[in-house]
Scaffold this motif. Structure first.
Motif, PDB file in Angstrom:
ATOM      1  N   GLU A  55      14.894 -31.383   2.082  1.00  0.00           N
ATOM      2  CA  GLU A  55      13.544 -32.324   2.178  1.00  0.00           C
ATOM      3  C   GLU A  55      12.961 -31.733   3.413  1.00  0.00           C
ATOM      4  OE1 GLU A  55      17.066 -33.873   4.277  1.00  0.00           O
ATOM      5  OE2 GLU A  55      16.811 -33.638   2.241  1.00  0.00           O
ATOM      6  N   CYS A  56      13.433 -30.876   4.157  1.00  0.00           N
ATOM      7  CA  CYS A  56      12.882 -30.272   5.339  1.00  0.00           C
ATOM      8  C   CYS A  56      12.353 -28.913   4.997  1.00  0.00           C
ATOM      9  CB  CYS A  56      13.826 -30.328   6.675  1.00  0.00           C
ATOM     10  SG  CYS A  56      14.040 -32.189   7.210  1.00  0.00           S
ATOM     11  N   SER A  57      12.696 -28.302   3.999  1.00  0.00           N
ATOM     12  CA  SER A  57      12.375 -26.913   3.762  1.00  0.00           C
ATOM     13  C   SER A  57      10.851 -26.621   3.611  1.00  0.00           C
ATOM     14  CB  SER A  57      12.968 -26.407   2.505  1.00  0.00           C
ATOM     15  OG  SER A  57      14.414 -26.429   2.631  1.00  0.00           O
ATOM     16  N   ASP A  58      10.386 -25.650   3.952  1.00  0.00           N
ATOM     17  CA  ASP A  58       8.905 -25.294   3.757  1.00  0.00           C
ATOM     18  C   ASP A  58       8.927 -24.566   2.235  1.00  0.00           C
ATOM     19  OD1 ASP A  58      10.121 -22.678   4.018  1.00  0.00           O
ATOM     20  OD2 ASP A  58       8.451 -21.993   4.891  1.00  0.00           O
ATOM     21  N   ILE A  59       7.813 -24.686   1.552  1.00  0.00           N
ATOM     22  CA  ILE A  59       7.511 -24.088   0.158  1.00  0.00           C
ATOM     23  C   ILE A  59       6.901 -22.839   0.276  1.00  0.00           C
ATOM     24  CG2 ILE A  59       6.613 -24.743  -1.842  1.00  0.00           C
ATOM     25  CD1 ILE A  59       6.784 -27.685  -1.248  1.00  0.00           C
ATOM     26  N   ASP A  60       7.504 -21.819   0.051  1.00  0.00           N
ATOM     27  CA  ASP A  60       7.128 -20.473   0.075  1.00  0.00           C
ATOM     28  C   ASP A  60       6.458 -20.120  -1.189  1.00  0.00           C
ATOM     29  OD1 ASP A  60       7.811 -19.713   2.734  1.00  0.00           O
ATOM     30  OD2 ASP A  60       9.855 -19.627   1.871  1.00  0.00           O
ATOM     31  N   VAL A  61       5.155 -20.278  -1.582  1.00  0.00           N
ATOM     32  CA  VAL A  61       4.371 -20.218  -2.814  1.00  0.00           C
ATOM     33  C   VAL A  61       3.796 -18.585  -2.696  1.00  0.00           C
ATOM     34  CG1 VAL A  61       2.738 -20.806  -4.431  1.00  0.00           C
ATOM     35  CG2 VAL A  61       3.944 -22.399  -3.073  1.00  0.00           C
ATOM     36  N   TRP A  62       4.131 -17.820  -3.508  1.00  0.00           N
ATOM     37  CA  TRP A  62       3.493 -16.558  -3.425  1.00  0.00           C
ATOM     38  C   TRP A  62       2.619 -16.555  -4.911  1.00  0.00           C
ATOM     39  CZ3 TRP A  62       4.470 -12.024  -0.762  1.00  0.00           C
ATOM     40  CH2 TRP A  62       5.392 -12.198   0.113  1.00  0.00           C
ATOM     41  N   VAL A  63       1.557 -15.835  -4.880  1.00  0.00           N
ATOM     42  CA  VAL A  63       0.518 -15.725  -5.940  1.00  0.00           C
ATOM     43  C   VAL A  63       0.043 -14.412  -6.082  1.00  0.00           C
ATOM     44  CG1 VAL A  63      -1.716 -16.376  -6.829  1.00  0.00           C
ATOM     45  CG2 VAL A  63      -0.057 -17.967  -5.324  1.00  0.00           C
ATOM     46  N   ASP A  64       0.163 -13.865  -7.141  1.00  0.00           N
ATOM     47  CA  ASP A  64      -0.112 -12.475  -7.648  1.00  0.00           C
ATOM     48  C   ASP A  64      -1.636 -12.504  -8.216  1.00  0.00           C
ATOM     49  OD1 ASP A  64      -0.684  -9.852  -8.251  1.00  0.00           O
ATOM     50  OD2 ASP A  64       0.826  -9.647  -9.843  1.00  0.00           O
ATOM     51  N   THR A  65      -2.566 -12.091  -7.796  1.00  0.00           N
ATOM     52  CA  THR A  65      -4.002 -12.370  -8.193  1.00  0.00           C
ATOM     53  C   THR A  65      -4.703 -10.998  -8.213  1.00  0.00           C
ATOM     54  OG1 THR A  65      -5.910 -13.551  -7.737  1.00  0.00           O
ATOM     55  CG2 THR A  65      -5.068 -12.547  -5.856  1.00  0.00           C
ATOM     56  N   ASP A  66      -5.666 -10.961  -9.103  1.00  0.00           N
ATOM     57  CA  ASP A  66      -6.550  -9.727  -9.214  1.00  0.00           C
ATOM     58  C   ASP A  66      -6.995  -9.345  -7.965  1.00  0.00           C
ATOM     59  OD1 ASP A  66      -7.485  -7.595 -10.639  1.00  0.00           O
ATOM     60  OD2 ASP A  66      -9.015  -8.808 -11.789  1.00  0.00           O
ATOM     61  N   ASP A  67      -7.276  -8.118  -7.525  1.00  0.00           N
ATOM     62  CA  ASP A  67      -7.960  -7.494  -6.308  1.00  0.00           C
ATOM     63  C   ASP A  67      -9.372  -8.101  -6.363  1.00  0.00           C
ATOM     64  OD1 ASP A  67      -5.705  -6.207  -5.773  1.00  0.00           O
ATOM     65  OD2 ASP A  67      -6.286  -4.216  -6.382  1.00  0.00           O
ATOM     66  N   GLY A  68      -9.555  -8.580  -5.056  1.00  0.00           N
ATOM     67  CA  GLY A  68     -10.811  -8.939  -4.826  1.00  0.00           C
ATOM     68  C   GLY A  68     -11.111 -10.496  -4.989  1.00  0.00           C
ATOM     69  N   HIS A  69      -9.904 -11.135  -5.522  1.00  0.00           N
ATOM     70  CA  HIS A  69      -9.961 -12.442  -5.876  1.00  0.00           C
ATOM     71  C   HIS A  69      -9.033 -13.348  -5.100  1.00  0.00           C
ATOM     72  CE1 HIS A  69     -12.288 -12.666  -9.711  1.00  0.00           C
ATOM     73  NE2 HIS A  69     -11.794 -11.419  -9.789  1.00  0.00           N
ATOM     74  N   GLU A  70      -8.622 -12.824  -3.902  1.00  0.00           N
ATOM     75  CA  GLU A  70      -7.802 -13.446  -3.077  1.00  0.00           C
ATOM     76  C   GLU A  70      -8.454 -14.460  -2.435  1.00  0.00           C
ATOM     77  OE1 GLU A  70      -6.626  -9.010  -3.213  1.00  0.00           O
ATOM     78  OE2 GLU A  70      -8.499 -10.137  -2.798  1.00  0.00           O
ATOM     79  N   ASP A  71      -9.672 -14.369  -1.923  1.00  0.00           N
ATOM     80  CA  ASP A  71     -10.271 -15.523  -1.052  1.00  0.00           C
ATOM     81  C   ASP A  71     -10.500 -16.915  -2.036  1.00  0.00           C
ATOM     82  OD1 ASP A  71     -10.454 -14.242   1.283  1.00  0.00           O
ATOM     83  OD2 ASP A  71     -12.421 -13.338   1.033  1.00  0.00           O
ATOM     84  N   ASP A  72     -11.140 -16.588  -3.468  1.00  0.00           N
ATOM     85  CA  ASP A  72     -10.992 -17.641  -4.323  1.00  0.00           C
ATOM     86  C   ASP A  72      -9.716 -18.207  -4.742  1.00  0.00           C
ATOM     87  OD1 ASP A  72     -13.724 -16.967  -4.593  1.00  0.00           O
ATOM     88  OD2 ASP A  72     -13.381 -15.970  -6.427  1.00  0.00           O
ATOM     89  N   THR A  73      -8.812 -17.629  -4.491  1.00  0.00           N
ATOM     90  CA  THR A  73      -7.506 -18.246  -4.820  1.00  0.00           C
ATOM     91  C   THR A  73      -7.011 -18.988  -3.735  1.00  0.00           C
ATOM     92  OG1 THR A  73      -6.971 -16.103  -6.492  1.00  0.00           O
ATOM     93  CG2 THR A  73      -5.035 -17.667  -5.653  1.00  0.00           C
ATOM     94  N   ILE A  74      -7.040 -18.466  -2.564  1.00  0.00           N
ATOM     95  CA  ILE A  74      -6.726 -19.285  -1.445  1.00  0.00           C
ATOM     96  C   ILE A  74      -7.509 -20.726  -1.437  1.00  0.00           C
ATOM     97  CG2 ILE A  74      -6.736 -19.157   1.215  1.00  0.00           C
ATOM     98  CD1 ILE A  74      -6.023 -16.212   0.875  1.00  0.00           C
ATOM     99  N   ARG A  75      -8.818 -20.393  -1.780  1.00  0.00           N
ATOM    100  CA  ARG A  75      -9.802 -21.665  -1.693  1.00  0.00           C
ATOM    101  C   ARG A  75      -9.109 -22.590  -2.732  1.00  0.00           C
ATOM    102  NH1 ARG A  75     -13.627 -18.236  -0.119  1.00  0.00           N
ATOM    103  NH2 ARG A  75     -14.459 -17.883  -2.279  1.00  0.00           N
ATOM    104  N   ALA A  76      -8.688 -22.140  -3.942  1.00  0.00           N
ATOM    105  CA  ALA A  76      -8.128 -23.119  -4.898  1.00  0.00           C
ATOM    106  C   ALA A  76      -6.926 -23.763  -4.656  1.00  0.00           C
ATOM    107  CB  ALA A  76      -7.968 -22.359  -6.136  1.00  0.00           C
TER     108      ALA A  76
END
Length: 118
Positions: A55-76
């Motif tokens: 219950e105290c662990s962080d959640i390490d979420v990794w996302v592989d996204t198309d180059d150039g879409h990083e900011d959009d994905t972070i906003r999502a």
């Protein structure tokens, strides 16, 4: 699939529910990112990947996204998280050693102080 009130939508008074579960966070991010054509894969690392999460662990979420879409994905991701709880901390790591890795840390109010999303 969880119904909106189960994943933590604000109630009629504009408040979030008292408890936000790890499962609700992961399911919310999955639902937000799965239909995104720029997202190739989403996975959990850290304690979840090693099957040692508590219950105290962080959640390490990794996302592989198309180059150039990083900011959009972070906003999502940020929008999805803000739909289930108040983001009370956000930190963008600058200067990751790998030039294609972007790292953002979020914390939702009402979750353990040791639990953040990276």
């Amino acid at each position: 699939m969880l119904l909106p009130d189960q994943v933590g939508d604000r109630n009629r008074s504009g408040q979030y529910p008292v408890s936000i579960t790890r499962s609700a966070i992961v399911q919310t991010l999955h639902a937000a990112l799965e239909p995104n054509e720029a997202v190739f894969a989403v996975w959990l690392e850290g304690a979840d990947a090693a099957e040692r999460a508590d219950e105290c662990s962080d959640i390490d979420v990794w996302v592989d996204t198309d180059d150039g879409h990083e900011d959009d994905t972070i906003r999502a991701v940020e929008m999805a998280l803000s739909n289930i709880g108040q983001i009370d901390f956000k930190h963008v790591r600058k200067g990751h050693p790998h030039p294609k890795i972007r790292q953002v840390f979020f914390h939702l109010a009402g979750t353990p102080s040791t639990s953040s999303l990276t």
